[in-house]
Design a protein around this motif. Structure first.
Motif, short mmCIF file in Angstrom:
data_model
loop_
_atom_site.label_atom_id
_atom_site.label_comp_id
_atom_site.label_asym_id
_atom_site.label_seq_id
_atom_site.Cartn_x
_atom_site.Cartn_y
_atom_site.Cartn_z
N LEU A 128 0.82 -1.21 0.00
CA LEU A 128 0.00 0.00 0.00
C LEU A 128 0.86 1.26 0.00
O LEU A 128 2.05 1.23 0.32
CB LEU A 128 -0.89 0.03 1.24
N LYS A 154 8.07 0.89 1.26
CA LYS A 154 8.72 0.10 0.20
C LYS A 154 10.03 0.69 -0.27
O LYS A 154 11.04 -0.02 -0.38
CB LYS A 154 7.79 -0.03 -1.02
N THR A 200 12.07 2.94 1.13
CA THR A 200 13.08 2.90 2.19
C THR A 200 13.57 1.47 2.40
O THR A 200 14.78 1.23 2.55
CB THR A 200 12.48 3.45 3.50
N LYS A 236 17.19 -0.41 2.24
CA LYS A 236 17.72 -1.18 3.37
C LYS A 236 18.17 -2.57 2.94
O LYS A 236 19.24 -3.05 3.35
CB LYS A 236 16.63 -1.33 4.46
N ASP A 283 8.61 3.27 -9.78
CA ASP A 283 7.46 4.09 -9.38
C ASP A 283 7.51 5.36 -10.20
O ASP A 283 8.34 6.24 -9.94
CB ASP A 283 7.51 4.41 -7.88
N GLN A 306 13.90 9.96 -4.87
CA GLN A 306 14.03 9.41 -3.52
C GLN A 306 14.90 8.16 -3.54
O GLN A 306 15.85 8.03 -2.74
CB GLN A 306 12.65 9.08 -2.96
N GLY A 332 3.24 2.61 -4.51
CA GLY A 332 2.21 2.16 -3.59
C GLY A 332 0.90 2.10 -4.34
O GLY A 332 0.67 2.88 -5.27
N THR A 337 7.13 -2.94 8.73
CA THR A 337 7.92 -1.72 8.95
C THR A 337 7.44 -0.91 10.15
O THR A 337 6.35 -1.12 10.67
CB THR A 337 7.86 -0.82 7.71
N LYS A 338 8.26 0.05 10.54
CA LYS A 338 7.97 1.03 11.59
C LYS A 338 7.74 0.35 12.94
O LYS A 338 6.93 0.83 13.75
CB LYS A 338 6.77 1.91 11.18
N ASP A 393 9.75 0.42 15.21
CA ASP A 393 10.37 1.26 16.23
C ASP A 393 9.33 2.17 16.89
O ASP A 393 9.65 2.91 17.82
CB ASP A 393 11.51 2.11 15.63
N GLY A 398 13.43 1.61 11.91
CA GLY A 398 13.88 3.00 11.94
C GLY A 398 13.95 3.56 10.54
O GLY A 398 13.75 2.83 9.55
N ASN A 448 5.16 8.70 9.86
CA ASN A 448 5.76 8.48 8.55
C ASN A 448 4.79 7.83 7.57
O ASN A 448 4.18 6.81 7.88
CB ASN A 448 6.99 7.59 8.69
N GLY A 449 4.68 8.44 6.40
CA GLY A 449 3.90 7.86 5.31
C GLY A 449 2.40 8.06 5.41
O GLY A 449 1.65 7.53 4.59
N ARG A 481 14.05 13.68 5.20
CA ARG A 481 13.85 12.51 4.37
C ARG A 481 14.32 12.71 2.94
O ARG A 481 14.21 13.81 2.38
CB ARG A 481 12.38 12.11 4.37
N LEU A 526 7.50 9.11 14.48
CA LEU A 526 6.71 8.24 15.35
C LEU A 526 6.58 8.92 16.71
O LEU A 526 7.55 9.50 17.21
CB LEU A 526 7.36 6.86 15.46
N LYS A 541 9.09 8.98 19.78
CA LYS A 541 10.46 9.49 19.65
C LYS A 541 10.50 10.90 20.28
O LYS A 541 10.10 11.89 19.67
CB LYS A 541 10.88 9.57 18.19
#
Ligand SMILES: Nc1nc2c(ncn2[C@@H]2O[C@H](COP(=O)(O)OP(=O)(O)OP(=O)(O)O)[C@@H](O)[C@H]2O)c(=O)[nH]1
Ligand SMILES: Nc1nc2c(ncn2[C@@H]2O[C@H](COP(=O)(O)OP(=O)(O)OP(=O)(O)O)[C@@H](O)[C@H]2O)c(=O)[nH]1
Ligand SMILES: [Mg+2]
Ligand SMILES: [Mg+2]
Lengths: 292, 279
Positions: A105, A110, A112, A116, A134, A143, A189, A244-245, A247, A272, B87-88, B118, B172, B175
């Motif tokens: 989505l 994706k 980022t 990684k 994309d 990006q 997405g 993801t996310k 953190d 992260g 984020n996002g 970013r 987030l 943080k």
């Protein structure tokens, strides 16, 4: 938390030797509520509670000196088992380059995560190539190119006026002639209900024959995660999931929902915004996190 | 679907399940079915087809129980909109849509690219500024977001803009250092544009589950939030978590995002939203 609530319910067991039907149902309800509050899909939560019931009314609990703790242990065990194995492995193609297709989505992570995974592979001495497929999101290609520059990893791009299927196909040719052993294709997405864009992914898959199709899912996703995962899996037969996310402070119940509905392994987690923030998926840690 | 049924525990449970599937959350779903039961009893309702409209009414009431519904640009002064969120979620895209709307109405709009962190964030917002036909204040990557905001406030004031929209980096809510950065941005705006009417909106992805409650709480502790934007409602997620947020912190949904195009922005209609939740 759930632990204390189950202890309370099962402390009634002491001296009775048997839990009443009402007590068992109350315990199962507590488990379902805990999972729902953690964003586990409500059907998955119901099925899970039913699974736990079988063991909860068994002798291991009824004859235990600490029945409440025993039930908590069972819940944790069953949850961990459902999460699948710990792993952080990408399958390798017998005919390089290994193609990894990133799907999901809007905003799930994706682009980022593509960076990684590429960095992770580079760290293992591999030679990954990133492909910018994309063409819709403003500055999406830029990006990915910035991420490539930061990590000294090549990014294949044909600009945003060439269709993504063509980009992916040409990226594969480029990887072959350039001796890249991995090709990571970043895609736009999209909604699982957008037939045209889902077809686009099928076309990319047909042209590049990916060894891995990774569904990138935001760990804070709610009840709808099952619908999304099921649709992407139905369309493409995904090979794995990246969550993801993590953190953040979300309980992450979507992990259980996605695993339950697709049966596919969660391979990695994003922890992260930095490109180093990629970790293997730890099922027992995820189980503890969901239970809160 | 609920006509011709007996009003019993099973029916209430089914209604609860619908709410839960819509991300309304356990507590709020129970609160809503509790209100429903009470009204069924008080109003002596026997026809099950009346339950859904009552539930829609109760949800609508929860969503509008605050004085800050809707959004109007205040004429004759600078209006500032600060978009914050995880984020996002859709902050940058939403800014493009809002910019286009007001620019199309002949208003003088300025954008501030305060996401200096970013990759390609500034380029992304610049493209939206272009599409919306507005100016943008931006600095190089790694610049201090506070410096961009400072710059933007001064430009907006001196150019007598109607609307300044500030884009911030996704973050987030747990943080602390990033929440502190947000506080700092808020303070700079208060200091450099003291005559402006300032609103800060939390942008929420409709696909988010109960973590949205934590987002509203912790972002709300860092900065004064005046509203929510609910994005990606063109998907299959219902975004029901905003009902719980409205009930708890009286935060109204100001606008909704219904697509990736520049015109895919709607004013929030609580009744429409509550009705669609059952759809
Ligand atoms: N904190 C945190 N942020 C992340 C993580 N993964 C991605 N992000 C951030 O999430 C936001 C969205 O990431 P992208 O990589 O642009 O997501 P995407 O899926 O490519 O988005 P679209 O291409 O628009 O669909 C960015 O701000 C990223 O920095 C993560 O594991 N943790
Ligand atoms: N379908 C749909 N997609 C949306 C909507 N709003 C935003 N998006 C998409 O969501 C993705 C993320 O949007 P962004 O505007 O980059 O989100 P952001 O909050 O600025 O992200 P960060 O700055 O990385 O935190 C992009 O692919 C957008 O096109 C919406 O209402 N519907
Ligand atoms: Mg992307
Ligand atoms: Mg942004």
């Amino acid at each position: 938390g759930l632990g204390e609530r189950l202890q309370d319910i099962f402390s009634k067991l002491k001296g009775k030797g048997k839990l009443s039907e009402a007590d068992v149902n109350e315990a199962l309800r507590e488990i379902r509520v805990a999972l729902l509050e953690a964003d586990v899909n409500y059907k998955v939560a119901k099925d899970f509670a039913a699974k736990v019931k079988e063991r909860a009314v068994g002798s291991e609990v009824l004859q235990s000196l600490t029945p409440g703790q025993q039930v908590v242990k069972i819940v944790h065990e069953e949850l961990t088992a459902l999460m699948g194995a710990q792993q952080a492995k990408l399958q390798v193609s017998p005919k390089p380059p290994t193609v990894v297709l990133m799907v999901g989505l809007q905003g799930s992570g994706k682009t980022t995560t593509s960076g990684k995974i590429a960095l992770w592979l580079k760290g293992q001495g591999k030679r990954p190539l990133l492909a910018a497929a994309d063409i819709y999101r403003p500055a999406a290609i830029k990006q990915l190119e910035v991420l490539g520059e930061k990590t000294d990893i090549p990014v294949f791009s044909l600009g945003d006026q060439v269709n993504p299927v063509e980009i992916a196909t040409r990226a594969l040719e480029h990887a072959r002639t350039n001796g890249n052993d991995y090709l990571i294709v970043d895609t736009a997405g999209r909604l699982h209900i957008n037939e045209e864009l889902m077809q686009e992914l099928s076309a990319i898959r047909d042209k590049t024959n990916p060894t891995e199709i990774l569904l990138v899912v935001d760990a804070m996703a709610g009840q709808d995660a099952v619908n999304v995962a099921a649709a992407f899996n139905e369309q493409l037969e995904i090979s794995g999931v990246v969550l993801t996310k993590l953190d953040g402070d979300t309980r992450g119940g979507a992990a259980l929902s996605v695993k339950a509905v697709t049966g596919k392994p969660i391979k990695f987690t994003g922890t992260g915004e930095k490109l180093e923030a990629l970790e293997p998926f730890y099922p027992d840690r995820m189980a503890s996190r969901i239970l809160g | 679907i609920f006509s011709g049924r007996r009003i019993d525990a099973d029916l209430y449970e089914e209604l609860e399940d619908i709410l839960i599937q819509a991300d309304v959350g356990v507590n709020t779903s129970l609160a809503l079915t509790e209100r429903l039961r009470k009204r069924v009893k008080e109003e002596k309702i026997a026809d099950s087809s009346q339950l859904k409209p009552i539930l829609v009414q109760e949800m609508t009431e929860m969503l509008t129980a605050n004085e800050k519904n809707g959004f109007e640009l205040q004429p004759g002064r600078l209006n500032i909109l600060i978009m914050v969120g995880v984020n996002g979620a859709g902050k940058t895209t939403t800014i493009g849509k809002i910019a286009s709307r007001y620019s199309g109405e002949g208003k003088k709009v300025l954008l501030a690219a305060a996401d200096t962190f970013r990759a390609a964030a500034t380029e992304q917002l610049s493209e939206w500024a272009k599409r919306a036909g507005t100016d943008i204040i931006r600095q190089g990557e790694g610049a201090d977001p506070g410096a961009v905001v400072f710059d933007a406030c001064h430009s907006a004031v001196s150019r007598k803009c109607d609307l300044l929209i500030v884009d911030t980096a996704g973050r987030l809510q747990n943080k602390n250092n990033l929440m502190e950065e947000l506080k700092k941005i808020g303070k700079i705006i208060a200091r450099e544009a003291p005559e402006a009417s300032v609103e800060t909106w939390l942008v929420l992805d409709a696909g988010t589950g109960q973590n949205a409650i934590s987002q509203a709480k912790l972002f709300g502790e860092a900065v004064f939030l005046s509203g929510l934007v609910l994005t990606k409602l063109d998907g299959t997620a219902k975004g029901g978590v905003v009902i719980g947020i409205a009930n708890e912190s009286k935060l109204p949904v100001k606008m909704i995002g219904v697509g990736e195009g520049i015109d895919d922005l709607r004013e929030f209609d609580a009744q429409e939203f509550a009705t669609a939740l059952f759809g």
